[in-house]
Write a protein that holds these residues in place. Structure first.
Motif, PDB file in Angstrom:
ATOM      1  N   TYR A 151       0.828  -1.283   0.151  1.00  0.00           N
ATOM      2  CA  TYR A 151      -0.069   0.048   0.207  1.00  0.00           C
ATOM      3  C   TYR A 151       0.769   1.190  -0.010  1.00  0.00           C
ATOM      4  CZ  TYR A 151      -3.457   3.676   1.370  1.00  0.00           C
ATOM      5  OH  TYR A 151      -4.391   4.474   1.517  1.00  0.00           O
TER       6      TYR A 151
ATOM      7  N   GLY B 173       0.147   4.969   0.536  1.00  0.00           N
ATOM      8  CA  GLY B 173      -0.801   5.917   1.245  1.00  0.00           C
ATOM      9  C   GLY B 173      -0.857   7.226   0.486  1.00  0.00           C
TER      10      GLY B 173
ATOM     11  N   GLY C 182      -2.592   6.872  -2.642  1.00  0.00           N
ATOM     12  CA  GLY C 182      -3.918   6.002  -2.680  1.00  0.00           C
ATOM     13  C   GLY C 182      -3.855   4.844  -3.397  1.00  0.00           C
TER      14      GLY C 182
END
Length: 194
Positions: A25, A27, A30
């Motif tokens: 991921y 962040g 996104g």
């Protein structure tokens, strides 16, 4: 980053030797990066890898790698596969998989109940391979090209399709080529063949 590996599983009635999944991921962007591989047997399986990006409008999936292995046949993405989905919306932007001179393409949008110019095109599909894989009658053979356009709503769909079958030279059929159109609108189905 997370990694998951499962061995000797079942998906419904389908046995699967191994499933591997790796997810990361980012962040700030996104974005979820993922890679997965499925091995059903020594000759069957597949893999996919790409990104899932989320923004205010929805989510976009881009598969940079996509491959499906069947016995004696490997299909892969000709270019990155792209889909966008969000509340009540699914866009097939660029979906094209190929094997040698065979290809399958899908594009269009489902927005709520609306079906907006959904198109499926399959070209030069080897019917003798499908006959062996699906245990169809021996008369099935040659090459097929299929095209379908879908519009309207889910409750009142409209579609038009064309199918052309070119018989294999080794087949002893009363025709060398078969062509059929099929149209459905206002709960009526029409077909023309030659």
């Amino acid at each position: 980053t997370a990694q998951v590996q499962v061995r000797h599983a079942r998906v419904g009635t389908l046995p699967v030797e191994q499933v591997a999944l790796e997810v990361s991921y980012k962040g700030a962007e996104g974005q979820v990066l993922f890679a997965t591989e499925v091995v059903q047997s020594a000759k069957s399986g597949g893999r996919a890898g790409g990104t899932l990006t989320r923004d205010a409008a929805g989510q976009q999936v881009v598969l940079e790698e996509f491959q499906v292995r069947l016995p004696d046949r490997t299909w892969h993405a000709a270019a990155p596969l792209q889909m966008v989905f969000g509340p009540q919306r699914l866009d097939f932007i660029q979906i094209r998989v190929v094997h040698d001179n065979e290809s399958i393409e899908l594009s269009g949008t489902m927005h709520g109940e609306e079906l907006q110019n959904i198109q499926l095109h399959a070209a030069q599909i080897d019917l003798s391979y499908l006959q062996q894989l699906l245990h169809l009658p021996d008369i099935i053979g040659g090459r097929a090209t299929f095209q379908m356009q879908l519009a309207g709503t889910r409750a009142e769909p409209r579609f038009e399709s064309e199918l052309t079958v070119q018989a294999a030279t080794s087949q002893r059929l009363p025709f060398t080529q078969f062509y059929n159109t099929l149209a459905y609108a206002q709960r009526q189905l029409q077909s023309t063949g030659r």
